[in-house]
Design a protein around this motif. Sequence first.
Motif, PDB file in Angstrom:
ATOM      1  N   GLY A 122       0.818  -1.202   0.000  1.00  0.00           N
ATOM      2  CA  GLY A 122       0.000   0.000   0.000  1.00  0.00           C
ATOM      3  C   GLY A 122       0.851   1.250   0.000  1.00  0.00           C
ATOM      4  O   GLY A 122       0.428   2.299  -0.499  1.00  0.00           O
ATOM      5  N   LEU A 123       2.047   1.130   0.566  1.00  0.00           N
ATOM      6  CA  LEU A 123       3.012   2.231   0.555  1.00  0.00           C
ATOM      7  C   LEU A 123       4.269   1.854  -0.214  1.00  0.00           C
ATOM      8  O   LEU A 123       4.911   2.713  -0.820  1.00  0.00           O
ATOM      9  N   ARG A 124       4.600   0.574  -0.202  1.00  0.00           N
ATOM     10  CA  ARG A 124       5.864   0.112  -0.781  1.00  0.00           C
ATOM     11  C   ARG A 124       5.984   0.513  -2.251  1.00  0.00           C
ATOM     12  O   ARG A 124       5.107   0.209  -3.067  1.00  0.00           O
ATOM     13  N   GLY A 125       7.050   1.227  -2.558  1.00  0.00           N
ATOM     14  CA  GLY A 125       7.330   1.596  -3.938  1.00  0.00           C
ATOM     15  C   GLY A 125       6.552   2.780  -4.461  1.00  0.00           C
ATOM     16  O   GLY A 125       6.788   3.233  -5.587  1.00  0.00           O
ATOM     17  N   ASP A 126       5.637   3.309  -3.670  1.00  0.00           N
ATOM     18  CA  ASP A 126       4.826   4.448  -4.122  1.00  0.00           C
ATOM     19  C   ASP A 126       4.518   5.347  -2.930  1.00  0.00           C
ATOM     20  O   ASP A 126       3.372   5.554  -2.554  1.00  0.00           O
ATOM     21  N   CYS A 127       5.567   5.859  -2.317  1.00  0.00           N
ATOM     22  CA  CYS A 127       5.400   6.659  -1.101  1.00  0.00           C
ATOM     23  C   CYS A 127       6.478   7.722  -1.014  1.00  0.00           C
ATOM     24  O   CYS A 127       7.488   7.670  -1.714  1.00  0.00           O
ATOM     25  N   ILE A 128       6.252   8.666  -0.142  1.00  0.00           N
ATOM     26  CA  ILE A 128       7.174   9.771   0.114  1.00  0.00           C
ATOM     27  C   ILE A 128       7.428   9.825   1.618  1.00  0.00           C
ATOM     28  O   ILE A 128       6.489   9.681   2.416  1.00  0.00           O
ATOM     29  N   THR A 129       8.675  10.057   2.014  1.00  0.00           N
ATOM     30  CA  THR A 129       9.032  10.136   3.429  1.00  0.00           C
ATOM     31  C   THR A 129       9.286  11.579   3.842  1.00  0.00           C
ATOM     32  O   THR A 129      10.009  12.319   3.159  1.00  0.00           O
ATOM     33  N   PHE A 130       8.686  11.965   4.956  1.00  0.00           N
ATOM     34  CA  PHE A 130       8.991  13.240   5.612  1.00  0.00           C
ATOM     35  C   PHE A 130       9.776  12.891   6.872  1.00  0.00           C
ATOM     36  O   PHE A 130       9.249  12.240   7.788  1.00  0.00           O
ATOM     37  N   PHE A 131      11.036  13.291   6.935  1.00  0.00           N
ATOM     38  CA  PHE A 131      11.876  12.931   8.068  1.00  0.00           C
ATOM     39  C   PHE A 131      11.638  13.857   9.253  1.00  0.00           C
ATOM     40  O   PHE A 131      11.340  15.044   9.106  1.00  0.00           O
ATOM     41  N   ALA A 132      11.789  13.292  10.453  1.00  0.00           N
ATOM     42  CA  ALA A 132      11.628  14.025  11.703  1.00  0.00           C
ATOM     43  C   ALA A 132      12.714  13.571  12.668  1.00  0.00           C
ATOM     44  O   ALA A 132      13.593  12.776  12.305  1.00  0.00           O
ATOM     45  N   GLN A 133      12.659  14.052  13.912  1.00  0.00           N
ATOM     46  CA  GLN A 133      13.689  13.719  14.891  1.00  0.00           C
ATOM     47  C   GLN A 133      13.193  12.804  16.001  1.00  0.00           C
ATOM     48  O   GLN A 133      14.001  12.191  16.696  1.00  0.00           O
ATOM     49  N   SER A 134      11.878  12.727  16.181  1.00  0.00           N
ATOM     50  CA  SER A 134      11.339  11.886  17.245  1.00  0.00           C
ATOM     51  C   SER A 134       9.953  11.418  16.840  1.00  0.00           C
ATOM     52  O   SER A 134       9.347  11.940  15.886  1.00  0.00           O
ATOM     53  N   GLY A 135       9.431  10.444  17.583  1.00  0.00           N
ATOM     54  CA  GLY A 135       8.084   9.968  17.315  1.00  0.00           C
ATOM     55  C   GLY A 135       7.048  11.060  17.451  1.00  0.00           C
ATOM     56  O   GLY A 135       6.100  11.141  16.656  1.00  0.00           O
ATOM     57  N   SER A 136       7.209  11.909  18.460  1.00  0.00           N
ATOM     58  CA  SER A 136       6.267  13.023  18.632  1.00  0.00           C
ATOM     59  C   SER A 136       6.264  13.921  17.399  1.00  0.00           C
ATOM     60  O   SER A 136       5.203  14.342  16.920  1.00  0.00           O
ATOM     61  N   PHE A 158      -7.332   6.469  20.150  1.00  0.00           N
ATOM     62  CA  PHE A 158      -7.884   5.403  20.988  1.00  0.00           C
ATOM     63  C   PHE A 158      -7.474   5.523  22.457  1.00  0.00           C
ATOM     64  O   PHE A 158      -6.397   6.027  22.780  1.00  0.00           O
ATOM     65  N   HIS A 159      -8.357   5.024  23.311  1.00  0.00           N
ATOM     66  CA  HIS A 159      -8.059   4.940  24.738  1.00  0.00           C
ATOM     67  C   HIS A 159      -6.798   4.087  24.926  1.00  0.00           C
ATOM     68  O   HIS A 159      -6.649   3.034  24.297  1.00  0.00           O
ATOM     69  N   GLY A 160      -5.909   4.549  25.780  1.00  0.00           N
ATOM     70  CA  GLY A 160      -4.660   3.829  26.000  1.00  0.00           C
ATOM     71  C   GLY A 160      -3.568   4.187  25.021  1.00  0.00           C
ATOM     72  O   GLY A 160      -2.453   3.695  25.130  1.00  0.00           O
ATOM     73  N   GLY A 161      -3.879   5.064  24.073  1.00  0.00           N
ATOM     74  CA  GLY A 161      -2.905   5.396  23.037  1.00  0.00           C
ATOM     75  C   GLY A 161      -1.793   6.307  23.535  1.00  0.00           C
ATOM     76  O   GLY A 161      -1.999   7.161  24.399  1.00  0.00           O
ATOM     77  N   TYR A 162      -0.627   6.117  22.967  1.00  0.00           N
ATOM     78  CA  TYR A 162       0.500   7.031  23.194  1.00  0.00           C
ATOM     79  C   TYR A 162       1.065   7.407  21.827  1.00  0.00           C
ATOM     80  O   TYR A 162       1.551   6.548  21.087  1.00  0.00           O
ATOM     81  N   HIS A 163       1.026   8.700  21.515  1.00  0.00           N
ATOM     82  CA  HIS A 163       1.501   9.173  20.221  1.00  0.00           C
ATOM     83  C   HIS A 163       2.460  10.353  20.352  1.00  0.00           C
ATOM     84  O   HIS A 163       2.810  10.971  19.348  1.00  0.00           O
ATOM     85  N   GLY A 164       2.847  10.684  21.567  1.00  0.00           N
ATOM     86  CA  GLY A 164       3.767  11.795  21.762  1.00  0.00           C
ATOM     87  C   GLY A 164       3.264  12.757  22.818  1.00  0.00           C
ATOM     88  O   GLY A 164       2.187  12.563  23.399  1.00  0.00           O
ATOM     89  N   VAL A 165       4.043  13.799  23.062  1.00  0.00           N
ATOM     90  CA  VAL A 165       3.749  14.679  24.201  1.00  0.00           C
ATOM     91  C   VAL A 165       3.827  16.158  23.850  1.00  0.00           C
ATOM     92  O   VAL A 165       4.034  16.990  24.732  1.00  0.00           O
ATOM     93  N   TRP A 166       3.667  16.524  22.563  1.00  0.00           N
ATOM     94  CA  TRP A 166       3.696  17.936  22.232  1.00  0.00           C
ATOM     95  C   TRP A 166       2.274  18.467  22.104  1.00  0.00           C
ATOM     96  O   TRP A 166       1.489  18.353  23.015  1.00  0.00           O
ATOM     97  N   ASN A 167       1.889  19.055  21.014  1.00  0.00           N
ATOM     98  CA  ASN A 167       0.564  19.672  20.930  1.00  0.00           C
ATOM     99  C   ASN A 167      -0.463  18.697  20.358  1.00  0.00           C
ATOM    100  O   ASN A 167      -1.237  18.097  21.091  1.00  0.00           O
ATOM    101  N   ALA A 168      -0.425  18.503  19.045  1.00  0.00           N
ATOM    102  CA  ALA A 168      -1.356  17.547  18.446  1.00  0.00           C
ATOM    103  C   ALA A 168      -1.121  16.142  18.982  1.00  0.00           C
ATOM    104  O   ALA A 168      -2.066  15.420  19.311  1.00  0.00           O
ATOM    105  N   SER A 169       0.145  15.753  19.092  1.00  0.00           N
ATOM    106  CA  SER A 169       0.456  14.397  19.551  1.00  0.00           C
ATOM    107  C   SER A 169      -0.026  14.164  20.973  1.00  0.00           C
ATOM    108  O   SER A 169      -0.511  13.079  21.310  1.00  0.00           O
ATOM    109  N   ASN A 170       0.072  15.163  21.832  1.00  0.00           N
ATOM    110  CA  ASN A 170      -0.394  15.010  23.212  1.00  0.00           C
ATOM    111  C   ASN A 170      -1.914  14.956  23.279  1.00  0.00           C
ATOM    112  O   ASN A 170      -2.499  14.313  24.148  1.00  0.00           O
ATOM    113  N   ALA A 171      -2.581  15.628  22.340  1.00  0.00           N
ATOM    114  CA  ALA A 171      -4.035  15.556  22.290  1.00  0.00           C
ATOM    115  C   ALA A 171      -4.499  14.140  21.955  1.00  0.00           C
ATOM    116  O   ALA A 171      -5.562  13.696  22.394  1.00  0.00           O
ATOM    117  N   LEU A 172      -3.691  13.403  21.183  1.00  0.00           N
ATOM    118  CA  LEU A 172      -4.015  12.022  20.837  1.00  0.00           C
ATOM    119  C   LEU A 172      -3.716  11.070  21.979  1.00  0.00           C
ATOM    120  O   LEU A 172      -4.428  10.082  22.186  1.00  0.00           O
TER     121      LEU A 172
END
Length: 456
Positions: A122-136, A158-172
């Motif tokens: 679904g992504l393999r061979g037809d995708c673009i990467t945006f690089f970052a420094q951390s999961g957040s 989802f309940h129990g989710g961890y996606h980071g600790v900044w603004n949008a990520s902390n809201a998740l």
Amino acid sequence: MNEHELESLSFSDAPKMVSATFPGPKAVEALALSARTESMARGGGRMPVVMDRAFGVTIKDPDGNTFVDLSAGVGVSSVGRCHPKVVEAIRQQSGVLMHAMEVNSSKRTELAAKISEIMPEGLRGDCITFFAQSGSDALEAAVKFAKRVTGRHQIIAFHGGYHGVWNASNALTTGTAYRKGYGPFMGGVIHAPYPYAYRFPFDTTHKSAEQIAGEYVDYLLNTPYTAADDVAAVIVEPVQGEGGYVPPSPEFLQLLRKACNKSGALLIVDEVQSGAGRTGKMWAVEHSGVKPDMLTFGKGMGGDVPMAGLVMRSDLAAKIPDGSVPNTFAANSLSAAVSLTNIALLQDPELDLINRAHQLGLEAQEYIRGFNSPYIGEVRGRGLMIGIELVEDKVTKEPLTGEKLGKLMGHVLSHGVLMVPCGRYTNVMRVMPSLTIPRKLLFKALDVFGDGLKTL
């Protein structure tokens, strides 16, 4: 690679405690200095461990105590710390080019091409990467881009989710420790139940937790009057991490994919902790056969150096304006070189680390169940991403008390094993070592944990 060769990639004396007390005098001094000079907002600031040296799956503190690390730096060190090939890649690249701004660089582009090759279908061979420094960072980008390309603003997490600790990520993220006192967060986030079968709040007599949770998201997305009328994306961990190492059956992600297809929402899988071979496949989403629209990665992709990013379908990436999301230090040439080395090690057919993680994980789960401890409520996981849920009572499932957890942690640490708890009640002990862990050290470390349970 045989077990003897794997053992040669870690300190040979682990686990071994040489100081008369734990922590030893040098570690105590270092901990006191840290408490005076560093923010304890970081996750492990109060843990009585000081890392001075590391090799493979073992670490030494300033007093010479040697530990077996069952945490892999919280899922970071997929191929072990200071792997000789990684160290050599750092030596070579550091003399050529490290920071390259955000212009093109050879290693950065080479890594982007390699990531496209190893993505799930679904992504393999037809995708673009945006690089970052951390999961957040990667999750922040995922939310921002999802809104831009869909023209919508709501996000389902989802309940129990961890996606980071900044603004949008902390809201998740839903963990109280990460949210309390830090709000308000980004609006438009809708949280739904995750299929945590051991503690699922609904009756599963006639339907599984995965069916109920998946159908509920379909209801939210595709039924009038739910207020989820402008959802840009559903963001989900294929195996929930900080929420308790919860591996849902493939049906859950399959139901999410169908619901997103009907509504036009994107499906974004967060593989920051579960990716890089940890679950017995390169990406945990591959266990379900689901094709994601976006995927976030981090931790094990960089190992000893910071590396993270967001991978998206090429047609989605084409809708993002050039130059609209700068990130100065992302994917510098040194971290790109290390990431390429990590991927090569994970894909090496002679090492066979990913398949080995699957088999070794199954053996480890059975070994832990064999302790027959009254405190083990459930052992679950995929590959070397194993959670041990500890309870006071197996019938009521009352979580293990903080006092007993502290005693258990004190035992394993003082006997040379590093483990990191997680879960909604902080009662799930993680077994998440580097994929290069020798069998001998894994089961020796698990025996220390088993002995610790007997002291409770």
